[in-house]
Design an enzyme around this catalytic site. Structure first.
Site, PDB file in Angstrom:
ATOM      1  N   TYR A   7       0.827  -1.210   0.000  1.00 37.88           N
ATOM      2  CA  TYR A   7       0.000   0.000   0.000  1.00 37.88           C
ATOM      3  C   TYR A   7       0.860   1.259   0.000  1.00 37.88           C
ATOM      4  CZ  TYR A   7      -4.538  -2.165   0.025  1.00 37.88           C
ATOM      5  OH  TYR A   7      -5.652  -2.858  -0.368  1.00 37.88           O
ATOM      6  N   ARG A  55       1.880   1.850  -3.486  1.00 36.49           N
ATOM      7  CA  ARG A  55       0.754   2.433  -4.246  1.00 36.49           C
ATOM      8  C   ARG A  55       0.532   3.892  -3.851  1.00 36.49           C
ATOM      9  NH1 ARG A  55      -4.734  -0.012  -4.500  1.00 36.49           N
ATOM     10  NH2 ARG A  55      -4.855   1.465  -6.185  1.00 36.49           N
ATOM     11  N   ASP A  76      -7.521   6.846  -4.709  1.00 38.32           N
ATOM     12  CA  ASP A  76      -6.612   7.985  -4.889  1.00 38.32           C
ATOM     13  C   ASP A  76      -7.376   9.300  -4.684  1.00 38.32           C
ATOM     14  OD1 ASP A  76      -7.707   9.096  -7.408  1.00 38.32           O
ATOM     15  OD2 ASP A  76      -6.896   7.306  -8.370  1.00 38.32           O
ATOM     16  N   HIS A  87     -14.916   3.138  -1.734  1.00 38.23           N
ATOM     17  CA  HIS A  87     -13.960   2.079  -1.358  1.00 38.23           C
ATOM     18  C   HIS A  87     -12.841   2.610  -0.468  1.00 38.23           C
ATOM     19  CE1 HIS A  87     -15.215  -0.733  -4.933  1.00 38.23           C
ATOM     20  NE2 HIS A  87     -16.040  -0.803  -3.914  1.00 38.23           N
ATOM     21  N   CYS A 106      -6.822   2.460  12.868  1.00 38.80           N
ATOM     22  CA  CYS A 106      -6.479   1.211  13.536  1.00 38.80           C
ATOM     23  C   CYS A 106      -7.333   0.080  12.958  1.00 38.80           C
ATOM     24  CB  CYS A 106      -6.731   1.351  15.034  1.00 38.80           C
ATOM     25  SG  CYS A 106      -6.465  -0.201  15.901  1.00 38.80           S
ATOM     26  N   CYS A 166      -1.167   1.264  16.775  1.00 38.95           N
ATOM     27  CA  CYS A 166      -2.180   2.212  17.264  1.00 38.95           C
ATOM     28  C   CYS A 166      -1.838   2.634  18.698  1.00 38.95           C
ATOM     29  CB  CYS A 166      -3.558   1.550  17.216  1.00 38.95           C
ATOM     30  SG  CYS A 166      -4.841   2.546  17.990  1.00 38.95           S
ATOM     31  N   GLY A 195     -14.841   4.664 -16.649  1.00 40.69           N
ATOM     32  CA  GLY A 195     -13.658   3.869 -16.309  1.00 40.69           C
ATOM     33  C   GLY A 195     -13.856   2.804 -15.251  1.00 40.69           C
ATOM     34  N   THR A 196     -14.987   2.121 -15.307  1.00 35.79           N
ATOM     35  CA  THR A 196     -15.130   0.981 -14.403  1.00 35.79           C
ATOM     36  C   THR A 196     -15.502  -0.265 -15.195  1.00 35.79           C
ATOM     37  OG1 THR A 196     -16.194   0.098 -12.410  1.00 35.79           O
ATOM     38  CG2 THR A 196     -17.554   1.525 -13.801  1.00 35.79           C
ATOM     39  N   SER A 197     -14.965  -1.402 -14.734  1.00 36.74           N
ATOM     40  CA  SER A 197     -15.292  -2.669 -15.406  1.00 36.74           C
ATOM     41  C   SER A 197     -16.705  -3.109 -15.042  1.00 36.74           C
ATOM     42  CB  SER A 197     -14.284  -3.748 -15.022  1.00 36.74           C
ATOM     43  OG  SER A 197     -14.206  -3.855 -13.617  1.00 36.74           O
TER      44      SER A 197
HETATM   45  P1  OAD Z   1     -11.034  -2.151 -13.128  1.00 32.49           P
HETATM   46  O1  OAD Z   1      -9.550  -2.264 -13.198  1.00 32.49           O
HETATM   47  O2  OAD Z   1     -11.812  -3.383 -12.838  1.00 32.49           O
HETATM   48  O3  OAD Z   1     -11.595  -1.570 -14.477  1.00 32.49           O
HETATM   49  C1  OAD Z   1     -11.037  -0.426 -15.064  1.00 32.49           C
HETATM   50  C2  OAD Z   1     -11.866  -0.052 -16.272  1.00 32.49           C
HETATM   51  O4  OAD Z   1     -11.337   1.164 -16.801  1.00 32.49           O
HETATM   52  C3  OAD Z   1     -11.842  -1.081 -17.398  1.00 32.49           C
HETATM   53  O5  OAD Z   1     -13.174  -1.321 -17.852  1.00 32.49           O
HETATM   54  C4  OAD Z   1     -11.019  -0.390 -18.499  1.00 32.49           C
HETATM   55  O6  OAD Z   1     -11.466  -0.732 -19.805  1.00 32.49           O
HETATM   56  C5  OAD Z   1     -11.296   1.058 -18.209  1.00 32.49           C
HETATM   57  N1  OAD Z   1     -10.261   1.983 -18.675  1.00 32.49           N
HETATM   58  C6  OAD Z   1      -8.942   1.747 -18.915  1.00 32.49           C
HETATM   59  N2  OAD Z   1      -8.324   2.858 -19.322  1.00 32.49           N
HETATM   60  C7  OAD Z   1      -9.273   3.835 -19.325  1.00 32.49           C
HETATM   61  C8  OAD Z   1      -9.262   5.227 -19.647  1.00 32.49           C
HETATM   62  N3  OAD Z   1      -8.155   5.835 -20.042  1.00 32.49           N
HETATM   63  N4  OAD Z   1     -10.436   5.909 -19.541  1.00 32.49           N
HETATM   64  C9  OAD Z   1     -11.562   5.291 -19.147  1.00 32.49           C
HETATM   65  N5  OAD Z   1     -11.629   3.990 -18.834  1.00 32.49           N
HETATM   66  C10 OAD Z   1     -10.500   3.275 -18.930  1.00 32.49           C
HETATM   67  O7  OAD Z   1     -11.351  -0.988 -12.071  1.00 32.49           O
HETATM   68  P2  OAD Z   1     -12.690  -0.720 -11.263  1.00 32.49           P
HETATM   69  O8  OAD Z   1     -13.896  -0.989 -12.081  1.00 32.49           O
HETATM   70  O9  OAD Z   1     -12.539   0.624 -10.646  1.00 32.49           O
HETATM   71  O10 OAD Z   1     -11.999  -2.489  -5.224  1.00 32.49           O
HETATM   72  O11 OAD Z   1     -12.576  -1.815 -10.128  1.00 32.49           O
HETATM   73  C11 OAD Z   1     -13.545  -1.869  -9.153  1.00 32.49           C
HETATM   74  C12 OAD Z   1     -12.925  -2.295  -7.850  1.00 32.49           C
HETATM   75  O12 OAD Z   1     -12.189  -3.509  -8.019  1.00 32.49           O
HETATM   76  C13 OAD Z   1     -11.876  -1.344  -7.288  1.00 32.49           C
HETATM   77  O13 OAD Z   1     -12.432  -0.225  -6.619  1.00 32.49           O
HETATM   78  C14 OAD Z   1     -11.143  -2.231  -6.341  1.00 32.49           C
HETATM   79  C15 OAD Z   1     -10.982  -3.469  -7.206  1.00 32.49           C
HETATM   80  O14 OAD Z   1     -10.885  -4.664  -6.530  1.00 32.49           O
HETATM   81  C16 OAD Z   1     -11.494  -2.517  -3.983  1.00 32.49           C
HETATM   82  O15 OAD Z   1     -10.310  -2.351  -3.762  1.00 32.49           O
HETATM   83  C17 OAD Z   1     -12.516  -2.747  -2.917  1.00 32.49           C
END
Ligand code: OAD
Length: 252
Positions: free
Chosen positions: A70, A73, A107, A122, A130, A152, A192-194
């Site tokens: 971490y 990161r 971030d 998240h 702690c 702690c 930008g989320t999967s």
């Molecule tokens: P992912 O890594 O699962 O997905 C990232 C998404 O961003 C994918 O669909 C990519 O195609 C897309 N992507 C890549 N480059 C991009 C760009 N330049 N602009 C827009 N999109 C782009 O990330 P999350 O969906 O955020 O949870 O993942 C969800 C959660 O899974 C995270 O918050 C984390 C992880 O485990 C925890 O840590 C609890």
């Protein structure tokens, strides 16, 4: 210049909407150099085993390993700069009367781009608490490079980053705000989320069922883009500034 019809459609809808919810994921920070989780070769979870680094079990087995990962990161995030996608969302917030930004990202790039209100569903990688009594812990700079997590001062248990690990509950206050906003917004803008990590992955459907228009911004097709009303295929740092540019002339 306004490049595509879907962008114009999305801009028109955004111009007319009163309440917009934006849900962001790791992709919005990808162009800032913060690796997403699920990219084939570059994704964090393709190189590291999530249960070992982001779980209570992993922390109990090897707290030093989790801490060092971490902190690495955190250094990446601190060295990164917001990109045009973050900045476009900060600008959008200033243009609309009601704008709720919910991010899965730990971030602080939205804040550093100028977003005033960011709901971190998240958690946040630059906040610490702690692991046992949950007391907040103000991390000293030198502790970032320690091999082991700090202790702690209240209960002598280990300090950890204030992020949500696998198997842990999401912060209830943020969940409440996010769900209420999704149920009442006119537009859910997803960037930008999967869309595979629940319960947050439900939010676009919650909004859609309540009558909102769903717009998805992503270079790849995902379950969100499949259910979205408008799919803007491309990188957030490219598409979002285009969307803002298309939106500006349509504003009252
Ligand atoms: P992912 O890594 O699962 O997905 C990232 C998404 O961003 C994918 O669909 C990519 O195609 C897309 N992507 C890549 N480059 C991009 C760009 N330049 N602009 C827009 N999109 C782009 O990330 P999350 O969906 O955020 O949870 O993942 C969800 C959660 O899974 C995270 O918050 C984390 C992880 O485990 C925890 O840590 C609890």
């Amino acid at each position: 210049m306004i490049p595509t019809t879907p962008i114009r459609q999305a801009a028109q809808a955004l111009a007319q909407a009163h309440h917009i919810v934006c849900l962001t994921g790791a992709g919005v920070s990808a162009e800032s150099g913060v690796a997403p989780f699920r990219a084939a070769q570059t994704g964090l979870w393709s190189k590291f085993y999530p249960q070992r680094l982001a779980s209570q079990e992993g922390f109990a087995d090897d707290p030093g390993l989790v801490w060092r990962w971490y902190m690495e990161r955190l250094r990446t995030v601190e060295a990164a700069a917001p990109n045009p996608g973050h900045r476009a969302l900060a600008q959008l917030e200033t243009l609309k009367p009601a704008f709720t930004l919910v991010t899965q990202n730990v971030d602080n790039l939205h804040e550093r781009a100028g977003s005033r209100q960011v709901y971190h569903i998240h958690g946040r990688i630059n906040h610490f608490r702690c692991n046992y009594c949950r007391a907040e812990y103000p991390l000293q700079a030198h502790e970032q490079t320690q091999e082991q997590p700090p202790i702690c001062p209240h209960c002598s248990e280990l300090v950890r980053p204030d992020v949500v690990w696998f198997g842990e509950s999401l912060p209830v206050d943020v969940v409440d705000i996010a769900w209420r906003a999704a149920e009442s917004c006119e537009i859910m803008l997803v960037v930008g989320t999967s869309g595979v990590v629940y319960p947050v992955a439900q939010l676009p459907s919650v909004a859609k069922r309540a009558g909102a228009l769903v717009i998805d911004v992503n270079p790849q097709c995902t379950p969100v883009s499949e259910m979205a009303d408008i799919f803007l295929q491309g990188a957030g740092g490219v598409v979002l500034p285009q969307l803002l540019e298309a939106l500006s002339p349509t504003l009252p």
